[in-house]
Write a protein that holds these residues in place. Sequence first.
Motif, PDB file in Angstrom:
ATOM      1  N   SER A 227       0.881  -1.072   0.009  1.00 18.98           N
ATOM      2  CA  SER A 227      -0.146  -0.026   0.171  1.00 18.98           C
ATOM      3  C   SER A 227       0.889   1.203   0.138  1.00 18.98           C
ATOM      4  CB  SER A 227      -0.914   0.065   1.268  1.00 18.98           C
ATOM      5  OG  SER A 227      -2.094  -0.786   1.234  1.00 18.98           O
ATOM      6  N   PHE A 246      -1.323   5.638   9.637  1.00 17.66           N
ATOM      7  CA  PHE A 246      -0.983   5.307   8.307  1.00 17.66           C
ATOM      8  C   PHE A 246      -2.254   5.496   7.597  1.00 17.66           C
ATOM      9  CE2 PHE A 246      -0.916   2.215   4.850  1.00 17.66           C
ATOM     10  CZ  PHE A 246      -0.040   2.748   3.978  1.00 17.66           C
ATOM     11  N   THR A 247      -2.126   6.344   6.428  1.00 18.11           N
ATOM     12  CA  THR A 247      -3.595   6.504   5.843  1.00 18.11           C
ATOM     13  C   THR A 247      -3.118   6.310   4.133  1.00 18.11           C
ATOM     14  OG1 THR A 247      -5.451   7.822   5.290  1.00 18.11           O
ATOM     15  CG2 THR A 247      -3.469   8.998   5.818  1.00 18.11           C
ATOM     16  N   THR A 248      -3.884   5.771   3.576  1.00 23.82           N
ATOM     17  CA  THR A 248      -3.964   5.623   2.112  1.00 23.82           C
ATOM     18  C   THR A 248      -4.924   6.765   1.367  1.00 23.82           C
ATOM     19  OG1 THR A 248      -5.527   3.899   2.099  1.00 23.82           O
ATOM     20  CG2 THR A 248      -3.393   3.108   1.759  1.00 23.82           C
ATOM     21  N   ARG A 249      -5.521   7.392   2.336  1.00 21.32           N
ATOM     22  CA  ARG A 249      -6.340   8.659   1.849  1.00 21.32           C
ATOM     23  C   ARG A 249      -6.217  10.062   2.546  1.00 21.32           C
ATOM     24  NH1 ARG A 249     -11.248   6.906  -0.472  1.00 21.32           N
ATOM     25  NH2 ARG A 249     -11.504   9.087  -0.929  1.00 21.32           N
ATOM     26  N   TYR A 320     -10.398  -3.178  15.861  1.00 17.07           N
ATOM     27  CA  TYR A 320     -10.414  -3.174  14.421  1.00 17.07           C
ATOM     28  C   TYR A 320      -9.101  -2.791  13.801  1.00 17.07           C
ATOM     29  CZ  TYR A 320     -12.321   1.649  13.478  1.00 17.07           C
ATOM     30  OH  TYR A 320     -12.503   2.840  13.495  1.00 17.07           O
ATOM     31  N   VAL A 321      -8.478  -1.889  14.468  1.00 15.00           N
ATOM     32  CA  VAL A 321      -7.352  -1.530  14.163  1.00 15.00           C
ATOM     33  C   VAL A 321      -6.155  -2.574  14.648  1.00 15.00           C
ATOM     34  CG1 VAL A 321      -5.445   0.135  14.276  1.00 15.00           C
ATOM     35  CG2 VAL A 321      -7.738   0.676  14.284  1.00 15.00           C
ATOM     36  N   TYR A 325       0.015  -3.718  11.662  1.00 14.44           N
ATOM     37  CA  TYR A 325       0.065  -3.117  10.226  1.00 14.44           C
ATOM     38  C   TYR A 325       0.228  -1.693  10.363  1.00 14.44           C
ATOM     39  CZ  TYR A 325      -1.500  -2.039   5.545  1.00 14.44           C
ATOM     40  OH  TYR A 325      -1.313  -1.644   4.331  1.00 14.44           O
ATOM     41  N   ALA A 328      -0.086   0.917  13.504  1.00 15.52           N
ATOM     42  CA  ALA A 328      -1.073   0.483  14.560  1.00 15.52           C
ATOM     43  C   ALA A 328      -1.936   1.541  15.151  1.00 15.52           C
ATOM     44  CB  ALA A 328      -0.335  -0.187  15.835  1.00 15.52           C
ATOM     45  N   ILE A 330      -5.029   4.937  13.513  1.00 19.02           N
ATOM     46  CA  ILE A 330      -5.559   5.154  12.267  1.00 19.02           C
ATOM     47  C   ILE A 330      -6.054   6.677  12.578  1.00 19.02           C
ATOM     48  CG2 ILE A 330      -6.044   3.091  11.196  1.00 19.02           C
ATOM     49  CD1 ILE A 330      -9.064   4.019  12.004  1.00 19.02           C
ATOM     50  N   MET A 331      -6.265   7.497  11.549  1.00 20.44           N
ATOM     51  CA  MET A 331      -7.208   8.680  11.819  1.00 20.44           C
ATOM     52  C   MET A 331      -8.431   7.944  11.243  1.00 20.44           C
ATOM     53  SD  MET A 331      -6.266  11.099   8.614  1.00 20.44           S
ATOM     54  CE  MET A 331      -6.787  10.767   6.918  1.00 20.44           C
ATOM     55  N   VAL A 333     -12.200   8.122   9.461  1.00 23.83           N
ATOM     56  CA  VAL A 333     -12.829   9.189   8.863  1.00 23.83           C
ATOM     57  C   VAL A 333     -14.238   8.507   8.501  1.00 23.83           C
ATOM     58  CG1 VAL A 333     -13.053  10.323   6.327  1.00 23.83           C
ATOM     59  CG2 VAL A 333     -10.717   9.851   7.616  1.00 23.83           C
ATOM     60  N   ARG A 339     -15.635   0.759   8.223  1.00 23.22           N
ATOM     61  CA  ARG A 339     -15.484   0.302   9.441  1.00 23.22           C
ATOM     62  C   ARG A 339     -15.422   1.471  10.619  1.00 23.22           C
ATOM     63  NH1 ARG A 339      -9.786  -2.051   8.136  1.00 23.22           N
ATOM     64  NH2 ARG A 339     -10.046  -0.075   7.153  1.00 23.22           N
ATOM     65  N   ARG A 406       1.322  -5.506   3.961  1.00 17.77           N
ATOM     66  CA  ARG A 406       0.678  -6.508   4.993  1.00 17.77           C
ATOM     67  C   ARG A 406       1.644  -7.741   5.221  1.00 17.77           C
ATOM     68  NH1 ARG A 406      -4.094  -5.398   6.461  1.00 17.77           N
ATOM     69  NH2 ARG A 406      -4.535  -3.522   5.219  1.00 17.77           N
TER      70      ARG A 406
HETATM   71  C1  ANZ Z   1      -7.807   7.107   6.753  1.00 23.18           C
HETATM   72  C2  ANZ Z   1      -8.953   6.796   5.759  1.00 23.18           C
HETATM   73  C3  ANZ Z   1      -9.983   7.372   5.104  1.00 23.18           C
HETATM   74  C4  ANZ Z   1      -8.728   5.267   5.438  1.00 23.18           C
HETATM   75  C5  ANZ Z   1     -10.920   6.740   4.215  1.00 23.18           C
HETATM   76  C6  ANZ Z   1      -9.336   4.675   4.529  1.00 23.18           C
HETATM   77  C7  ANZ Z   1     -10.555   5.513   4.048  1.00 23.18           C
HETATM   78  P1  ANZ Z   1      -4.707  -0.740   2.982  1.00 23.18           P
HETATM   79  O1  ANZ Z   1      -5.231  -0.125   1.585  1.00 23.18           O
HETATM   80  O2  ANZ Z   1      -5.125  -2.005   3.432  1.00 23.18           O
HETATM   81  O3  ANZ Z   1      -3.339  -0.301   3.184  1.00 23.18           O
HETATM   82  N1  ANZ Z   1      -5.568   1.304   8.419  1.00 23.18           N
HETATM   83  C8  ANZ Z   1      -4.089   1.732   8.513  1.00 23.18           C
HETATM   84  N2  ANZ Z   1      -3.612   1.113   9.564  1.00 23.18           N
HETATM   85  C9  ANZ Z   1      -4.454   0.264  10.201  1.00 23.18           C
HETATM   86  C10 ANZ Z   1      -4.345  -0.637  11.059  1.00 23.18           C
HETATM   87  N3  ANZ Z   1      -3.396  -1.034  11.619  1.00 23.18           N
HETATM   88  N4  ANZ Z   1      -5.552  -1.727  11.242  1.00 23.18           N
HETATM   89  C11 ANZ Z   1      -6.444  -1.355  10.428  1.00 23.18           C
HETATM   90  N5  ANZ Z   1      -6.541  -0.495   9.460  1.00 23.18           N
HETATM   91  C12 ANZ Z   1      -5.576   0.332   9.277  1.00 23.18           C
HETATM   92  O4  ANZ Z   1      -5.698   0.162   4.021  1.00 23.18           O
HETATM   93  C13 ANZ Z   1      -5.062   1.417   4.710  1.00 23.18           C
HETATM   94  C14 ANZ Z   1      -6.139   2.164   5.264  1.00 23.18           C
HETATM   95  O5  ANZ Z   1      -6.616   1.182   6.291  1.00 23.18           O
HETATM   96  C15 ANZ Z   1      -5.876   3.419   5.862  1.00 23.18           C
HETATM   97  O6  ANZ Z   1      -6.221   4.637   5.287  1.00 23.18           O
HETATM   98  C16 ANZ Z   1      -6.333   3.232   7.318  1.00 23.18           C
HETATM   99  O7  ANZ Z   1      -7.560   3.770   7.027  1.00 23.18           O
HETATM  100  C17 ANZ Z   1      -6.632   1.994   7.472  1.00 23.18           C
HETATM  101  F1  ANZ Z   1     -11.880   7.185   3.771  1.00 23.18           F
HETATM  102  O8  ANZ Z   1      -6.928   6.206   6.751  1.00 23.18           O
HETATM  103  B1  ANZ Z   1      -7.413   5.085   6.171  1.00 23.18           B
END
Ligand code: ANZ
Length: 806
Positions: A227, A246-249, A320-321, A325, A328, A330-331, A333, A339, A406
Amino acid sequence: MDYPFKKIERKWQSVWQKNNFSIWRAKDFGPKKKIYILDMFPYPSGEGLHVGHTEGETGSDILSRYSRMNDYNVLHPMGWDAFGLPAENYAIKMKKNPMTFISKNIATFKKQQRSIGLSFDWSREINTTDPNYYKWTQLIFLKLFEKGLAYKAEAPINFCPSCKTGLANEEVVEGKCERCGAETTIKNLNQWHLKITAYAERLLNDLDKLNWPENIKELQRNWIGRSEGYEIDFPIEFSDKKIRVFTTRADTIYGATFLVLAPEHNFCLKLAKDDYYFLVERYLKKTARQDKTETTGVFTGSHAIHPLTGDRLPIWISDYVLGGYGSAAIMAVPAHDKRDYVFAKKFSLPIKQVIQIPNEKGLPFENYGQLLNSEEFTDLSSKEAANQIGNYLKKIGLGKMTIKYRLRDWIFSRQRYWGEPIPLVNCPRCGIVPLKEKDLPLKLPKLKTYAPTGTGESPLKNAEAWVKTRCPRCHRPARRETDTMPNWAGSCWYYIRYIDPKNKKSLADKKKLKTWLPVDVYVGGVEHAVLHLLYARFWHKFLYDLKIVATDEPFQKLVNQGIVLGPDNQKMSKSKGNVVNPDSIVKKYGADSLRLFLMFMGPFEAIKSWDEKNINGVHRFLIRLHRFGQRLKARSDKTETKIAARKKTEALERLNWTTVKVSHDIETFNFNTAISASMEFLNYLEDNKIYSKKIFLDLVKLLFPFAPHLSQEIWSNLGKKTILDKEKWPKTKTKSAGPRKITLIVQFNGKKKTSLVVDADKEFDEIKNMVLAEPKVRTNLKNAVLIKTVYVKNAVVNFVVKPKTE
Ligand code: ANZ
Ligand code: ZN
């Protein structure tokens, strides 16, 4: 009338067995082109071979025999993946060393494999539990250790408080111990890990080079799980610490309304304020639960500061976090992540929409779009916004772009007896010290009891005389590591040892490795899509980096045989009592029928179910093949010349087509269609009474890889002295099978006027123009009135006409 398959099969098996199966021996430096055809080696269980093994092994055997006849130097070995849990559990029960019954099981497997005529190079047999083999497994571990790729860290094991033993994942069924039914717990132990994550990027990228089924590559990609995203720091209120998420968004950052930490996060208790401490503590204790489907969580009482808006965001903890990964944390949203949305609803947390959504859609909306409520970034596209927000955060020192995987490091310790001992020593003075290479193999000691220790540690802990040793460095008293390696260790490199199984100086000779690697075709079950196939690729790449092997991937082509379901359409298992044992089939119908049947059931890679009734079909085919051979033998050689020239040309044409088809189908693992093409050809010879020894013997060659015993018998009955393994595959005039051709007879009012060669199996419309263009047809039609056209596919077209009346 049946054919004497028992006698025939016994006879040829004993011929093949001569000189310890030397006809199938691979030559290390021969002039021929090499091909390395590998089966996933079996675990020699007490139940013996089942038809699942037989299916894969028959497929690879067909390819091996075919390749030998096509002048390849074929490496097709077999061995035993003999460490593992079932043997250990049986040893505990029987109070015997696992080796004693492993040897017996192997003998059974070998007998079975020979009874179905599998053409292995037995001179290269290996066994992962043989100290002469695991010496090298231990050496590879030491190299990993030396390069910093093996390290010790706390990791959980499943533990049964009632049996007082650690359990493998497969021994925990729905959270309960498989043996006694007690609820299992998690115990943290200091365990060895291998740093497979250091290879994540290469393991991912190099998948593109491999000729593997797309679904397996996709499973590996998901398992590695790359990711791209951002790490963003949220300052904690009244503290100089920050929480990194960590965020992908990053584009949705204005919609972040709270933060969530995994229960494993170091800050959990530190952030828990006065009244909340007790609740947090209780939550952390409870979340070792197995069932994580329910949404749970707890507020810490602390807040973080949003890096762009300055808003106060409550910090929560929830399972759920994931602890393992990202960072550990999340922000959350909730408007744009499902979730987070469920969590916000459950705990009445604010939800703020920051992406425009189409009218008909509601929240949560997870797609990309145009930004909303995001200050100066409003109206930008998600992509552009993520960029700009990322840059801005970088500038103020609160964010940076990053890549996360992952894939986790591989927990390499087992608290078991029946595995390779880890060749390390704990010295009170020097710390962890590796054994010297000259002291390998470190052999497993014989124990009085193989029962677990009660603490979750390895039974080797009880072998005091073995554990007590001296430090290889300072020679003071020290203690051995008592964890053993997981079952996957030996299977990570066995294909390398086959290349030079008796080498005493190294894993294998470099020149030999260079000749044989990579494995050209690897045949095995889809259940190994991730663990075995990923671990083996990891070790291979490591050995490549050490310049031991010259290729950076071990298995060029991978083929998965589809599983064979039991007669009840269920997966075969001992508990269901639906396991089909190949022995009973061999007894009743012969090995050739079993082989043919397994390959004829359906496409090699498809899931099939076992229906014994259908064996009769292939068995009858073999009876007819045998009978045709007998008939030819009874005829004088003069009959050959009596076949009309036209018929002979047609038969040769057809033979050519069948040869091309069978060759192509073997190379592409389409064994079922190769068999039907051969069946059709025999039908054709019978129907048209083509008693040509020459043509028939070519068919026998085509069938040899599938039904080696009977083919060899007919071959020798018809006066041939050679072994078919050493014969050349029939030559073909054309390379591609293309459509099969037939000779179409053209009649007018039932009288033959001409014939032409057309593609087989065509409707009349598809060949009409060709037929009408024939000169004889044109002249005949010119002077007549066509009444009707009668077309018999693959045979005749008859024009019914009457004379033209002027
Ligand atoms: C903010 C956000 C906003 C996210 C949104 C998603 C949607 P992948 O693609 O699987 O890498 N995340 C990050 N760390 C996590 C953890 N340790 N356990 C569970 N969830 C975790 O997914 C990355 C996204 O999964 C990240 O982007 C984070 O949520 C969540 F509209 O951040 B996201
Ligand atoms: Zn020491």
